[in-house]
Design a protein around this motif. Structure first.
Motif, mmCIF file in Angstrom:
data_model
loop_
_atom_site.group_PDB
_atom_site.id
_atom_site.type_symbol
_atom_site.label_atom_id
_atom_site.label_comp_id
_atom_site.label_asym_id
_atom_site.label_seq_id
_atom_site.Cartn_x
_atom_site.Cartn_y
_atom_site.Cartn_z
ATOM 1 N N TRP A 81 -6.891 -7.966 0.827
ATOM 2 C CA TRP A 81 -7.279 -6.797 0.043
ATOM 3 C C TRP A 81 -8.330 -6.028 0.840
ATOM 4 C CZ3 TRP A 81 -4.879 -4.980 -4.119
ATOM 5 C CH2 TRP A 81 -4.102 -5.843 -4.888
ATOM 6 N N ARG A 136 -10.480 -2.070 0.894
ATOM 7 C CA ARG A 136 -10.848 -0.935 0.057
ATOM 8 C C ARG A 136 -11.427 0.166 0.926
ATOM 9 N NH1 ARG A 136 -15.906 -3.725 -3.208
ATOM 10 N NH2 ARG A 136 -17.442 -3.661 -1.485
ATOM 11 N N VAL A 157 -11.970 -6.839 2.038
ATOM 12 C CA VAL A 157 -12.639 -7.387 0.878
ATOM 13 C C VAL A 157 -12.407 -8.889 0.774
ATOM 14 C CG1 VAL A 157 -12.735 -7.349 -1.644
ATOM 15 C CG2 VAL A 157 -12.468 -5.209 -0.368
ATOM 16 N N ASP A 190 -18.397 -0.863 -5.792
ATOM 17 C CA ASP A 190 -17.063 -1.436 -5.637
ATOM 18 C C ASP A 190 -15.967 -0.382 -5.796
ATOM 19 O OD1 ASP A 190 -18.179 -4.323 -7.458
ATOM 20 O OD2 ASP A 190 -17.923 -4.130 -5.279
ATOM 21 N N TYR A 224 -8.103 0.570 -3.409
ATOM 22 C CA TYR A 224 -7.859 -0.803 -2.961
ATOM 23 C C TYR A 224 -6.427 -0.937 -2.478
ATOM 24 C CZ TYR A 224 -12.305 -2.555 -4.690
ATOM 25 O OH TYR A 224 -13.650 -2.808 -4.870
#
Length: 128
Positions: free
Chosen positions: A36, A38, A48, A89, A93
């Motif tokens: 993953w 982002r 991530v 955050d 993504y």
């Protein structure tokens, strides 16, 4: 042809949780690594969390203890459980897969350059 489709993004409050999913299909890799990544506006794409075919995982320091990566090979789905979300955050993504990569490559600087197959991304927005 490998295909990756992310889902599960959206808006969340700081401190909340979200789960992202990535359905993958295509060639069977041996020694694969999935990750993953982002990307926030104006910033580089960053790793991530990663997981390999042996179940080894890696996490960026910024998400350790809050995010959990997992995969369900039977369902051909990769997950990212995100808890204690923070506004930083937020971003798009992406999931990615590549053969013969290590999980450390996911979270290394410019790790995205080592992955050739990508989904289109799903947006996560965390408000304070």
């Amino acid at each position: 042809q490998v295909q990756l489709v992310e889902s599960g993004g959206g808006s969340a409050q700081a401190g909340g949780s979200q789960t992202l999913s990535c359905a993958f299909s295509g060639d069977n890799y041996s020694g694969y690594c999935m990750g993953w990544f982002r990307q926030a506006p104006g910033k580089e794409r960053e790793g991530v969390a990663g997981i390999d075919s042996d179940g080894m995982t890696s996490y960026a320091d910024s998400v350790k203890g809050r995010f959990t990566i997992s995969n369900d090979n039977a369902r051909m789905t990769l997950y990212l459980q995100m808890n204690s979300l923070k506004p930083e955050d937020s971003g798009t993504y992406y999931c990615a897969i590549e053969g013969f990569r290590t999980v450390r490559m996911v979270v290394a600087i410019n790790g995205a350059n080592d992955f050739g197959y990508w989904g289109r991304g799903t947006q996560v927005t965390v408000s304070s």
